[in-house]
Design an enzyme around this catalytic site. Structure first.
Site, short mmCIF file in Angstrom:
data_model
loop_
_atom_site.label_atom_id
_atom_site.label_comp_id
_atom_site.label_asym_id
_atom_site.label_seq_id
_atom_site.Cartn_x
_atom_site.Cartn_y
_atom_site.Cartn_z
N HIS A 1 0.83 -1.38 0.08
CA HIS A 1 -0.12 0.00 0.04
C HIS A 1 0.84 1.11 -0.03
O HIS A 1 0.26 2.46 -0.05
CB HIS A 1 -0.86 -0.01 0.99
CG HIS A 1 -2.15 0.53 0.76
ND1 HIS A 1 -3.36 0.53 1.58
CD2 HIS A 1 -2.43 1.27 -0.28
CE1 HIS A 1 -4.41 1.22 1.03
NE2 HIS A 1 -3.91 1.89 0.15
N ASP B 1 -10.20 -0.37 3.73
CA ASP B 1 -8.58 -1.14 4.39
C ASP B 1 -9.07 -1.37 5.78
O ASP B 1 -9.98 -1.00 6.46
CB ASP B 1 -7.79 0.02 4.28
CG ASP B 1 -6.32 -0.52 4.55
OD1 ASP B 1 -6.17 -1.69 5.02
OD2 ASP B 1 -5.42 0.11 3.94
N HIS C 1 -7.03 -1.05 8.11
CA HIS C 1 -5.94 -0.28 8.71
C HIS C 1 -6.03 1.19 8.31
O HIS C 1 -6.52 1.45 7.21
CB HIS C 1 -4.51 -0.84 8.14
CG HIS C 1 -4.09 -2.25 8.47
ND1 HIS C 1 -4.42 -2.94 7.74
CD2 HIS C 1 -3.88 -3.01 9.75
CE1 HIS C 1 -4.05 -4.38 8.13
NE2 HIS C 1 -3.82 -4.13 9.42
N ASP D 1 -3.73 3.36 7.87
CA ASP D 1 -2.51 3.91 7.28
C ASP D 1 -2.17 5.58 7.34
O ASP D 1 -1.61 5.86 6.64
CB ASP D 1 -2.58 3.52 5.71
CG ASP D 1 -2.72 1.95 5.42
OD1 ASP D 1 -2.10 1.38 6.37
OD2 ASP D 1 -3.09 1.53 4.25
N HIS E 1 4.01 1.05 4.22
CA HIS E 1 2.96 0.83 3.63
C HIS E 1 1.51 1.17 5.06
O HIS E 1 0.51 0.81 4.41
CB HIS E 1 2.75 -0.83 3.32
CG HIS E 1 2.81 -1.61 4.46
ND1 HIS E 1 2.08 -3.05 4.07
CD2 HIS E 1 2.85 -1.85 5.73
CE1 HIS E 1 1.79 -3.91 5.31
NE2 HIS E 1 2.63 -3.06 6.38
N ASP F 1 -7.41 -1.70 -0.46
CA ASP F 1 -6.43 -2.79 0.29
C ASP F 1 -7.38 -4.19 0.38
O ASP F 1 -8.28 -4.16 1.22
CB ASP F 1 -5.77 -2.31 1.57
CG ASP F 1 -4.59 -3.27 2.25
OD1 ASP F 1 -4.74 -4.60 1.68
OD2 ASP F 1 -3.86 -2.61 2.83
N ASP G 1 -6.96 -6.39 2.25
CA ASP G 1 -6.96 -7.04 3.52
C ASP G 1 -8.06 -6.18 4.15
O ASP G 1 -8.48 -6.71 5.48
CB ASP G 1 -5.73 -6.69 4.56
CG ASP G 1 -5.50 -5.34 4.71
OD1 ASP G 1 -6.40 -4.36 4.79
OD2 ASP G 1 -4.26 -5.02 5.05
N GLU H 1 -1.97 -5.12 -2.21
CA GLU H 1 -1.64 -6.08 -1.05
C GLU H 1 -1.94 -7.63 -1.43
O GLU H 1 -2.26 -8.16 -0.60
CB GLU H 1 -2.12 -5.63 0.31
CG GLU H 1 -1.78 -4.19 0.47
CD GLU H 1 -0.16 -4.34 1.32
OE1 GLU H 1 0.41 -5.38 1.42
OE2 GLU H 1 0.30 -3.22 1.79
#
Length: 300
Positions: free
Chosen positions: A100, A123, A125, A127, A140, A227, A229, A272
Site C-alpha cells: 500500500h 482497508d 488499517h 495507514d 505501507h 487494500d 485486507d 496488497e
C-alpha cells in the site's frame, strides 16, 4: 475524462513492509484475467506494464526507522509521473499493487490534476502512521498520512507539493486495526470513518450512501484505494496483514456496484495481493471480480 479508456499501471512494490511476495501482485491480477474482464465490459484498456522497482542497496546514512526509504521514494516519484500522464491523456488510471505504500505515488499523480480530490480508503488499517507513531517502520502503514502532508518530508513532498488531499475529503471503510497515533489523528480531525462496528450495525448500503455523499461533496474527483485486507481473510487470504472480522465478499461487491452507479470514481488502485500467501490465486480473482463491479459489470 473518457471513462471508456483505462490505463493499467503495475507497481510491483514489496519494500513498504516485511513480507515478500506482494511484488507479484500485478502479475497475479493480470493472470486472473483483469485486462480481458475490463475489455469485455466495453473499455479500451492500455496495459502500461510495470514501473521498475529498485532493490535495497547499502544501508542509508539517513537516521530514520523508515524501512527502504530511498527505494520507496524513487518508486513513488516514478509512479506519480505515470499516473499524472494517464490522467492528462484522458485515461482512468488503475494501479495494481504491490504493497500500500504505492498509494503515495498514485495520489500524488492524481492530485496534480484534481485539486479537491475525494478519497475512499477501503482497508482494515488506517495507514495514518508516521515514523514517530509506527510500531514497525513499515511505510505501507503510512500512505494516507503522507498524502495528508504528515510524515517524513521526502515522502510528503513527492510530486513537488503537499498535502495532496484534505482530511475532510477522506472516508475510511472497514477499519478494524488502528494504532494509538492513528486514533488520535482521526479524533483530532474528525475524519469520517466506518469501522467494522458501523458496517455491521448500519449495513453496507447505508455506509456506502453516506460515504459517497461525503467524498463527492465539493470534490472534483474521487480516488478509490482498496487494500484486499479490507476483506475478511476467508474471502481474501492472500494478503500480508490479514485481520479477522472483515468486510465480506458480497458486501464488497455491493460497495463497488454502488460506486459504479454513483459514477464518482475517477481513479483507483488495488493493493496488497500476495500470491505466495494465497490459495490458488483466490485473492487476485476476488480483486478482479470487484474491479468488474466497480467498472459497471452487471449480471443482467
Amino acid at each position: 475524462m473518457d471513462r471508456k479508456k483505462i490505463a493499467v499501471i503495475g507497481a510491483p512494490m514489496d519494500l513498504g513492509q516485511n513480507r515478500r511476495g506482494v511484488d507479484m501482485g500485478p502479475s497475479a491480477l493480470r493472470y486472473a484475467g483483469l485486462i480481458e474482464r475490463l475489455q469485455s465490459i466495453g473499455y479500451h484498456v492500455d496495459d502500461m506494464g510495470d514501473i521498475p522497482i529498485d532493490r535495497p542497496g547499502e544501508v542509508s546514512e539517513e537516521k530514520t526507522n523508515l524501512k527502504n526509504l530511498g527505494e520507496v521514494i524513487k518508486a513513488n516519484e516514478l509512479l506519480c509521473l505515470h499516473v499524472e500522464k494517464a490522467v492528462a491523456n484522458g485515461y482512468f488510471p488503475l494501479v495494481l499493487g504491490g504493497d500500500h505504500s504505492i498509494a503515495i505515488g498514485t495520489l500524488a499523480g492524481v492530485a496534480k490534476r484534481r485539486h479537491q480530490l475525494g478519497v475512499i480508503w477501503y482497508d482494515a488499517h488506517g495507514d495514518l502512521n508516521t515514523a514517530e507513531t509506527s510500531p514497525s517502520g513499515n511505510i505501507h502503514g503510512m500512505p494516507l498520512a503522507v498524502s495528508l502532508g504528515i510524515g517524513h518530508e521526502k515522502l510528503t513532498s513527492i510530486g513537488g507539493f503537499a498535502p495532496k488531499i484534505k482530511p475532510e475529503n477522506v472516508v475510511i471503510i472497514g477499519a478494524r486495526s488502528l494504532d494509538e497515533g492513528e486514533k488520535a489523528y482521526i479524533r483530532e480531525h474528525g475524519m469520517k470513518i466506518f469501522t467494522m462496528h458501523e458496517v455491521d450495525r448500519l449495513g453496507m448500503t447505508r455506509v456506502m450512501e453516506e460515504a459517497i455523499a461525503h467524498v463527492s461533496n465539493g470534490t472534483d474527483g474521487v480516488h478509490l484505494s482498496l487494500d484486499l485486507d479490507g476483506l475478511d481473510p476467508n474471502d481474501a487470504p492472500g494478503v500480508g496483514t490479514p485481520v479477522l472480522g472483515g468486510i465480506s465478499y458480497r458486501e464488497s461487491h455491493l460497495a463497488m456496484e454502488m460506486l459504479a452507479e454513483a459514477e464518482i470514481v475517477t481513479s483507483a488502485e488495488f493493493v496488497e495481493v500476495n500470491p505466495i500467501l494465497d490459495e490458488r490465486n483466490k485473492t487476485a480473482e476476488v480483486a478482479v471480480e470487484l474491479m468488474g463491479s466497480l467498472f459497471g459489470e452487471k449480471l443482467l
